[in-house]
Design a protein around this motif. Structure first.
Motif, PDB file in Angstrom:
ATOM      1  N   GLY A 194      44.839  38.298  85.392  1.00 13.76           N
ATOM      2  CA  GLY A 194      44.621  37.094  84.676  1.00 13.76           C
ATOM      3  C   GLY A 194      43.038  36.346  85.168  1.00 13.76           C
ATOM      4  O   GLY A 194      42.427  36.749  85.430  1.00 13.76           O
ATOM      5  N   ASP A 195      43.376  35.268  85.004  1.00 16.22           N
ATOM      6  CA  ASP A 195      42.251  34.078  86.356  1.00 16.22           C
ATOM      7  C   ASP A 195      43.000  34.193  87.236  1.00 16.22           C
ATOM      8  O   ASP A 195      41.952  33.030  88.117  1.00 16.22           O
ATOM      9  CB  ASP A 195      42.134  32.775  85.122  1.00 16.22           C
ATOM     10  N   PHE A 196      44.108  34.673  87.650  1.00 16.81           N
ATOM     11  CA  PHE A 196      44.084  34.742  88.740  1.00 16.81           C
ATOM     12  C   PHE A 196      43.915  35.352  89.680  1.00 16.81           C
ATOM     13  O   PHE A 196      44.293  36.569  89.371  1.00 16.81           O
ATOM     14  CB  PHE A 196      45.632  33.807  89.545  1.00 16.81           C
ATOM     15  N   GLN A 197      43.659  35.101  90.968  1.00 17.69           N
ATOM     16  CA  GLN A 197      43.302  36.354  92.439  1.00 17.69           C
ATOM     17  C   GLN A 197      44.040  35.977  93.346  1.00 17.69           C
ATOM     18  O   GLN A 197      44.580  34.916  93.825  1.00 17.69           O
ATOM     19  CB  GLN A 197      41.743  35.878  92.489  1.00 17.69           C
ATOM     20  N   ARG A 198      44.678  36.530  93.985  1.00 15.03           N
ATOM     21  CA  ARG A 198      45.195  36.460  95.088  1.00 15.03           C
ATOM     22  C   ARG A 198      45.005  37.901  96.273  1.00 15.03           C
ATOM     23  O   ARG A 198      44.987  39.396  95.669  1.00 15.03           O
ATOM     24  CB  ARG A 198      47.090  36.340  95.574  1.00 15.03           C
ATOM     25  N   LEU A 199      45.042  37.776  97.336  1.00 10.79           N
ATOM     26  CA  LEU A 199      44.799  38.838  98.412  1.00 10.79           C
ATOM     27  C   LEU A 199      46.249  39.955  98.787  1.00 10.79           C
ATOM     28  O   LEU A 199      47.267  39.030  99.372  1.00 10.79           O
ATOM     29  CB  LEU A 199      44.169  38.237  99.715  1.00 10.79           C
ATOM     30  N   ILE A 200      46.479  40.742  98.696  1.00 10.76           N
ATOM     31  CA  ILE A 200      47.708  42.023  98.986  1.00 10.76           C
ATOM     32  C   ILE A 200      47.106  42.647  99.476  1.00 10.76           C
ATOM     33  O   ILE A 200      46.070  43.429 100.013  1.00 10.76           O
ATOM     34  CB  ILE A 200      48.175  42.713  97.860  1.00 10.76           C
ATOM     35  N   VAL A 201      48.090  43.231 100.812  1.00 10.27           N
ATOM     36  CA  VAL A 201      48.094  44.160 101.322  1.00 10.27           C
ATOM     37  C   VAL A 201      47.570  45.598 100.869  1.00 10.27           C
ATOM     38  O   VAL A 201      48.644  45.452  99.816  1.00 10.27           O
ATOM     39  CB  VAL A 201      49.123  44.596 102.613  1.00 10.27           C
ATOM     40  N   ALA A 202      46.847  46.750 101.736  1.00  7.50           N
ATOM     41  CA  ALA A 202      46.580  47.749 100.069  1.00  7.50           C
ATOM     42  C   ALA A 202      46.444  48.691 101.111  1.00  7.50           C
ATOM     43  O   ALA A 202      47.298  48.837 102.608  1.00  7.50           O
ATOM     44  CB  ALA A 202      45.610  47.411  99.487  1.00  7.50           C
ATOM     45  N   ASP A 203      45.980  49.920 100.757  1.00  3.62           N
ATOM     46  CA  ASP A 203      45.782  51.638 101.351  1.00  3.62           C
ATOM     47  C   ASP A 203      46.706  51.178 102.011  1.00  3.62           C
ATOM     48  O   ASP A 203      47.879  52.708 100.848  1.00  3.62           O
ATOM     49  CB  ASP A 203      44.405  50.746 102.824  1.00  3.62           C
ATOM     50  N   GLU A 204      46.968  52.064 103.611  1.00  6.10           N
ATOM     51  CA  GLU A 204      48.403  52.331 103.646  1.00  6.10           C
ATOM     52  C   GLU A 204      49.011  51.759 105.278  1.00  6.10           C
ATOM     53  O   GLU A 204      48.245  51.276 105.778  1.00  6.10           O
ATOM     54  CB  GLU A 204      48.751  54.178 103.854  1.00  6.10           C
ATOM     55  N   ILE A 205      50.306  51.911 105.728  1.00  5.71           N
ATOM     56  CA  ILE A 205      50.256  51.775 106.659  1.00  5.71           C
ATOM     57  C   ILE A 205      51.201  52.892 107.376  1.00  5.71           C
ATOM     58  O   ILE A 205      52.230  52.997 106.844  1.00  5.71           O
ATOM     59  CB  ILE A 205      51.471  50.611 106.797  1.00  5.71           C
ATOM     60  N   SER A 206      50.839  53.908 108.465  1.00  4.97           N
ATOM     61  CA  SER A 206      51.728  54.750 108.307  1.00  4.97           C
ATOM     62  C   SER A 206      51.398  55.043 109.989  1.00  4.97           C
ATOM     63  O   SER A 206      50.079  54.071 110.614  1.00  4.97           O
ATOM     64  CB  SER A 206      51.405  55.910 107.970  1.00  4.97           C
ATOM     65  N   PRO A 207      51.466  55.922 110.775  1.00  5.02           N
ATOM     66  CA  PRO A 207      50.733  56.527 112.549  1.00  5.02           C
ATOM     67  C   PRO A 207      49.318  56.885 112.245  1.00  5.02           C
ATOM     68  O   PRO A 207      49.221  56.911 113.410  1.00  5.02           O
ATOM     69  CB  PRO A 207      51.451  57.550 112.429  1.00  5.02           C
TER      70      PRO A 207
END
Ligand code: CDP
Length: 253
Positions: free
Chosen positions: A186-199
Motif C-alpha cells: 500500500g502506502d508503506f515501504q520497507r527495506l528487505i533482504v533481496a537477491d540471493e545469499i549463497s556461496p
C-alpha cells in the motif's frame, strides 16, 4: 501454457513474472562469472545448489524476524519471491580482511577485523561496482539517511545469523554481499533482504583447514566449484537426498 514473461536476466539468475501481482520467479542458472564477467564458465549443478542454499538462509532469516524476499521454492532451480525495487548498492559486511579490502589496505587475507565493517558499492557493472562513501549515497539520493541506518542494521543482523550458522558447521564467514530492496505494501515501504545469499556472494573458509568453500575457488582456480558448494550444502543438511551414504552406518544422537 503461455511462456512466462522474462523481466530481467542477470549473470547468475533470471527473473520471470510471478503468478500473482507483486511476485516474481527467480531462476538460478549454472553460469559463473568473475572479475566483472571477464571470466565465465558453466558449472553444472551450481544453480540447483544456490537455489537450495539461498532458500535455507532466507528461511532462517525469516524465522528470526529479518525481512526478506523469499516466499517459497518452486522446483530445483526456481523460487517464488516478492517483487522489490532494488536499491542500487551492494552492501558488503566484512569480519576478516580479504579480497579487495586486503589488497587496498595491504592486509594479509584472514586478518580478523576489530568489528564487523559494513561498506557500500554502487551497483554498476560498467564501472566495476565502485566503493562509495555514505556521503555519496545520500548526496546522489540513492538512499536516505534513515534507509542507510536500516540497511546497516539489516546487514549486521544477517551477519550475526550467517556467522553463527556457519560457525556451527565449522566454517568461518569472512565476508559477504547482500542486496536490499524496497518492498511496497500500500502506502508503506520497507527495506528487505533481496537477491540471493549463497556461496557466490560470501567468502567461506573451513575453520580447521582454511579450505575455501566459495566463489574464490572459481575466481582463483582452486578446484571444483560445485564440490565446494556441495560441501557447504552437505554440512548444513541441505539436499540430504542427494547425499545418500549407502552402506555406511549412520550415527544417531
Ligand atoms: O570479490 P572481490 O574481491 O572482487 O570484492 P570484495 O569487495 O572483496 O568482496 C566482498 C564480498 O562480497 C565477497 O564475499 C564477494 O564474493 C562479495 N561480492 C559479490 O558477491 N558481488 C560483487 N559484485 C562484489 C563482491
Amino acid at each position: 501454457m503461455a511462456r512466462r514473461k522474462k523481466i530481467y536476466e542477470g549473470k547468475a539468475k533470471t527473473l520471470y513474472e510471478g503468478p500473482e501481482p507483486g511476485t516474481l520467479v527467480q531462476y538460478f542458472k549454472d553460469d559463473a562469472t568473475a572479475f566483472n564477467a571477464e571470466k565465465r564458465a558453466t558449472i553444472e549443478g551450481k544453480g540447483v545448489l544456490n537455489n537450495r542454499l539461498s532458500e535455507f538462509f532466507m528461511t532462517g532469516l525469516s524465522q528470526i524476524g529479518v525481512p526478506n524476499h523469499f516466499l517459497k521454492r518452486l522446483n530445483m532451480r526456481e523460487q517464488l519471491i516478492r517483487a522489490v525495487e532494488i536499491v542500487p548498492l551492494e552492501v558488503i559486511v566484512r569480519n576478516y580482511a580479504a579480497g579487495t579490502m586486503a589488497k587496498r589496505l595491504g592486509m594479509e587475507e584472514g586478518t580478523v577485523l576489530p568489528r564487523p565493517l559494513v561498506e557500500f558499492s554502487y551497483k554498476n557493472d560498467d564501472l566495476g561496482d565502485p566503493l562509495v562513501p555514505e556521503e555519496y549515497i545520500i548526496g546522489f539520493g540513492w538512499a536516505s539517511q534513515q534507509d542507510l541506518d536500516d540497511m546497516i542494521a539489516l546487514a549486521l543482523r544477517v551477519n550475526d545469523f550467517m556467522s553463527g550458522v556457519m560457525y556451527g558447521v565449522g566454517i568461518k564467514l569472512i565476508d559477504f554481499k547482500i542486496e536490499i530492496g524496497r518492498h511496497y505494501e500500500g502506502d508503506f515501504q520497507r527495506l528487505i533482504v533481496a537477491d540471493e545469499i549463497s556461496p557466490d556472494s560470501c567468502r567461506l573458509w573451513d575453520i580447521e583447514t582454511g579450505r575455501k568453500l566459495d566463489k574464490d575457488v572459481f575466481r582463483r582456480d582452486l578446484g571444483d566449484l560445485a564440490d565446494a558448494y556441495t560441501e557447504v550444502a552437505r554440512r548444513l543438511g541441505v539436499m540430504p537426498q542427494n547425499n545418500p551414504q549407502p552402506g555406511k552406518p549412520q550415527l544417531i544422537n
